[in-house]
Design a protein around this motif. Structure first.
Motif, PDB file in Angstrom:
ATOM      1  N   GLN A 287     -26.426 -54.330  12.107  1.00  0.00           N
ATOM      2  CA  GLN A 287     -25.062 -54.379  12.664  1.00  0.00           C
ATOM      3  C   GLN A 287     -24.044 -53.819  11.679  1.00  0.00           C
ATOM      4  OE1 GLN A 287     -24.113 -55.064  15.656  1.00  0.00           O
ATOM      5  NE2 GLN A 287     -25.757 -56.282  16.596  1.00  0.00           N
ATOM      6  N   VAL A 288     -24.186 -54.175  10.404  1.00  0.00           N
ATOM      7  CA  VAL A 288     -23.266 -53.693   9.373  1.00  0.00           C
ATOM      8  C   VAL A 288     -23.327 -52.161   9.297  1.00  0.00           C
ATOM      9  CG1 VAL A 288     -22.885 -53.578   6.868  1.00  0.00           C
ATOM     10  CG2 VAL A 288     -23.236 -55.802   7.976  1.00  0.00           C
ATOM     11  N   LEU A 289     -24.552 -51.613   9.292  1.00  0.00           N
ATOM     12  CA  LEU A 289     -24.707 -50.157   9.235  1.00  0.00           C
ATOM     13  C   LEU A 289     -24.134 -49.504  10.493  1.00  0.00           C
ATOM     14  CD1 LEU A 289     -28.321 -49.816   7.751  1.00  0.00           C
ATOM     15  CD2 LEU A 289     -26.152 -49.334   6.586  1.00  0.00           C
ATOM     16  N   PHE A 290     -24.358 -50.133  11.624  1.00  0.00           N
ATOM     17  CA  PHE A 290     -23.843 -49.598  12.887  1.00  0.00           C
ATOM     18  C   PHE A 290     -22.319 -49.543  12.859  1.00  0.00           C
ATOM     19  CE2 PHE A 290     -22.645 -50.524  17.445  1.00  0.00           C
ATOM     20  CZ  PHE A 290     -22.872 -49.240  17.896  1.00  0.00           C
ATOM     21  N   ARG A 291     -21.706 -50.649  12.418  1.00  0.00           N
ATOM     22  CA  ARG A 291     -20.243 -50.671  12.354  1.00  0.00           C
ATOM     23  C   ARG A 291     -19.720 -49.682  11.328  1.00  0.00           C
ATOM     24  NH1 ARG A 291     -21.035 -56.198  13.327  1.00  0.00           N
ATOM     25  NH2 ARG A 291     -20.929 -56.718  11.115  1.00  0.00           N
TER      26      ARG A 291
ATOM     27  N   LYS B 153     -16.793 -46.304  13.368  1.00  0.00           N
ATOM     28  CA  LYS B 153     -15.618 -46.196  12.541  1.00  0.00           C
ATOM     29  C   LYS B 153     -15.286 -44.749  12.269  1.00  0.00           C
ATOM     30  CE  LYS B 153     -14.478 -48.675   8.418  1.00  0.00           C
ATOM     31  NZ  LYS B 153     -15.062 -49.478   7.385  1.00  0.00           N
ATOM     32  N   TRP B 154     -13.990 -44.447  12.276  1.00  0.00           N
ATOM     33  CA  TRP B 154     -13.617 -43.112  11.816  1.00  0.00           C
ATOM     34  C   TRP B 154     -13.803 -43.114  10.311  1.00  0.00           C
ATOM     35  CZ3 TRP B 154     -12.930 -39.404  15.187  1.00  0.00           C
ATOM     36  CH2 TRP B 154     -12.575 -39.764  16.487  1.00  0.00           C
ATOM     37  N   GLY B 155     -14.546 -42.139   9.800  1.00  0.00           N
ATOM     38  CA  GLY B 155     -14.770 -42.170   8.345  1.00  0.00           C
ATOM     39  C   GLY B 155     -15.771 -43.262   8.090  1.00  0.00           C
ATOM     40  N   THR B 156     -16.902 -42.890   7.581  1.00  0.00           N
ATOM     41  CA  THR B 156     -17.983 -43.855   7.408  1.00  0.00           C
ATOM     42  C   THR B 156     -17.721 -44.725   6.199  1.00  0.00           C
ATOM     43  OG1 THR B 156     -19.400 -42.142   8.262  1.00  0.00           O
ATOM     44  CG2 THR B 156     -20.489 -43.974   7.195  1.00  0.00           C
ATOM     45  N   ASP B 157     -18.139 -45.975   6.284  1.00  0.00           N
ATOM     46  CA  ASP B 157     -18.063 -46.855   5.133  1.00  0.00           C
ATOM     47  C   ASP B 157     -19.332 -46.629   4.305  1.00  0.00           C
ATOM     48  OD1 ASP B 157     -17.854 -48.819   3.289  1.00  0.00           O
ATOM     49  OD2 ASP B 157     -17.429 -50.434   4.698  1.00  0.00           O
ATOM     50  N   GLU B 158     -19.271 -45.570   3.469  1.00  0.00           N
ATOM     51  CA  GLU B 158     -20.476 -45.164   2.736  1.00  0.00           C
ATOM     52  C   GLU B 158     -21.018 -46.274   1.851  1.00  0.00           C
ATOM     53  OE1 GLU B 158     -17.700 -43.303   2.754  1.00  0.00           O
ATOM     54  OE2 GLU B 158     -18.207 -41.213   3.207  1.00  0.00           O
ATOM     55  N   GLU B 159     -20.112 -47.112   1.344  1.00  0.00           N
ATOM     56  CA  GLU B 159     -20.561 -48.144   0.414  1.00  0.00           C
ATOM     57  C   GLU B 159     -21.597 -49.083   1.033  1.00  0.00           C
ATOM     58  OE1 GLU B 159     -17.742 -50.867  -2.065  1.00  0.00           O
ATOM     59  OE2 GLU B 159     -17.955 -48.868  -2.952  1.00  0.00           O
ATOM     60  N   LYS B 160     -21.407 -49.409   2.303  1.00  0.00           N
ATOM     61  CA  LYS B 160     -22.364 -50.293   2.988  1.00  0.00           C
ATOM     62  C   LYS B 160     -23.744 -49.626   3.032  1.00  0.00           C
ATOM     63  CE  LYS B 160     -19.499 -53.568   4.798  1.00  0.00           C
ATOM     64  NZ  LYS B 160     -18.249 -53.237   4.116  1.00  0.00           N
ATOM     65  N   PHE B 161     -23.757 -48.339   3.350  1.00  0.00           N
ATOM     66  CA  PHE B 161     -25.024 -47.600   3.380  1.00  0.00           C
ATOM     67  C   PHE B 161     -25.683 -47.616   1.994  1.00  0.00           C
ATOM     68  CE2 PHE B 161     -23.570 -46.147   7.416  1.00  0.00           C
ATOM     69  CZ  PHE B 161     -24.695 -45.685   8.095  1.00  0.00           C
ATOM     70  N   ILE B 162     -24.870 -47.391   0.974  1.00  0.00           N
ATOM     71  CA  ILE B 162     -25.396 -47.327  -0.392  1.00  0.00           C
ATOM     72  C   ILE B 162     -26.019 -48.663  -0.799  1.00  0.00           C
ATOM     73  CG2 ILE B 162     -24.667 -47.190  -2.823  1.00  0.00           C
ATOM     74  CD1 ILE B 162     -22.687 -44.965  -1.875  1.00  0.00           C
ATOM     75  N   THR B 163     -25.300 -49.761  -0.561  1.00  0.00           N
ATOM     76  CA  THR B 163     -25.803 -51.077  -0.964  1.00  0.00           C
ATOM     77  C   THR B 163     -27.078 -51.439  -0.209  1.00  0.00           C
ATOM     78  OG1 THR B 163     -23.553 -51.788  -1.422  1.00  0.00           O
ATOM     79  CG2 THR B 163     -25.212 -53.527  -1.182  1.00  0.00           C
ATOM     80  N   ILE B 164     -27.044 -51.291   1.105  1.00  0.00           N
ATOM     81  CA  ILE B 164     -28.197 -51.715   1.911  1.00  0.00           C
ATOM     82  C   ILE B 164     -29.410 -50.817   1.657  1.00  0.00           C
ATOM     83  CG2 ILE B 164     -29.065 -51.965   4.293  1.00  0.00           C
ATOM     84  CD1 ILE B 164     -26.241 -53.025   5.036  1.00  0.00           C
TER      85      ILE B 164
END
Length: 320
Positions: free
Chosen positions: A176-180, A185-196
């Protein structure tokens, strides 16, 4: 781990002195007998090649690698010298050359740090420090930037969770976090991808990718492809592919090193040498499955001369 799916294994019966003598004879005088050189070096494993080098020095007072460099040329020389590099230093040496001088070779950083196990990464860091008296992390941060740099640093920590049981609730949450962060989202929250992607266990992430597909209707690769670009995109994709299957990742890497006009020989040599005692049989199987031809056939079509002969010996056979 004890890998058992390499194409190159210990040669028996092995006689380091006899091999050293044969190599000296092959390179002595006018002209070189390349066939002898390539046959010996591709059919002995790395540990045996080191013994041959030491016997060579003992018998003749000469450095085998220096002799190879002065007698051979071009890609064939690069391949033979790569085979002679001690296994424990191979990755550290490749990284050192990827970050030295003008321009950084991001492709090499990506390939090695995305595909090696945490234990292998720890080892690379130690060897790098010992051999080059410098911190690999400092060198890499000095030459990279942004989210690409941050994901490399996360991977360099080699702190991925161990594979012990999968918590379905956490799988759901991560997906869900990666999906959101990606699709919604406009502009990806890259940090979430990096951490997970950089810290969760392999078996956990495989489940997360399945769950992500269920939630979003997209493979996670498609989202990364759409939402990111450049070096970060290539690194995220490499990490995802290696989580799914390291041999499949290398099969694809080899395929694209030869596909189309011109061959990326540096990549071809690096992967063939570094995986020859690890998982090249698995890579061959994935290659055949995914690209409608065998690795052997593609090497045959794409290379020539002694270089081709040596690569085909490393490949260890056809899959048709």
């Amino acid at each position: 781990p004890q890998y058992t799916t390499g194409t190159v294994t210990a040669f028996a019966p092995f006689d380091a002195r006899a091999d050293a003598e044969a190599l000296r004879k092959a390179m002595k005088g006018i002209g070189t007998d390349e066939e002898t050189v390539l046959t010996i070096l591709t059919t002995r494993n790395n540990a045996q090649r080191q013994e041959i080098a030491s016997a060579f020095k003992t018998l003749f007072g000469r450095d085998l690698v220096d002799d190879l460099k002065s007698e051979l040329t071009g890609k064939f020389e690069t391949l033979m010298v790569s085979l002679m590099r001690p296994a424990y230093i191979f990755d550290a040496h490749a990284l050192k050359h990827a970050i030295k001088g003008a321009g950084t070779n991001e492709k090499v950083l990506t390939e090695i740090l995305a595909s090696r196990t945490p234990a292998e990464v720890q080892n690379i860091k130690q060897v790098y420090q010992q051999e080059y008296e410098a911190s690999l992390e400092d060198k890499i941060t000095g030459e990279t930037s942004g989210h690409f740099q941050r994901l490399l640093v996360v991977l360099l920590q080699a702190n991925r969770d161990p594979d012990v049981g999968v918590d379905e609730a956490l799988v759901e949450q991560d997906a869900q976090v990666l999906f959101r962060a990606g699709e919604l989202k406009w502009g990806t929250d890259e940090e979430k991808f990096i951490t997970i992607l950089g810290t969760r266990s392999v078996s956990h992430l495989r489940r997360v990718f399945d769950k992500y597909m269920t939630i979003s209707g997209f493979q996670i690769e498609e989202t990364i492809d759409r939402e990111t670009s450049g070096d970060l995109e290539r690194l995220l994709l490499a990490v995802v592919k290696c989580i799914r299957s390291v041999p499949a990742y290398f099969a694809e890497t080899l395929y694209y090193s030869m596909k189309g006009a011109g061959t990326d020989d540096d990549t071809l040599i690096r992967v063939m040498v570094s995986r020859s005692e690890v998982d090249l049989l698995d890579i061959r199987r994935e290659f055949r499955k995914n690209f409608a031809k065998s690795l052997y056939q593609m090497i045959q079509k794409d290379t020539s001369g002694d270089y081709r002969k040596a690569l085909l010996l490393l490949c260890g056979g056809d899959d048709d």
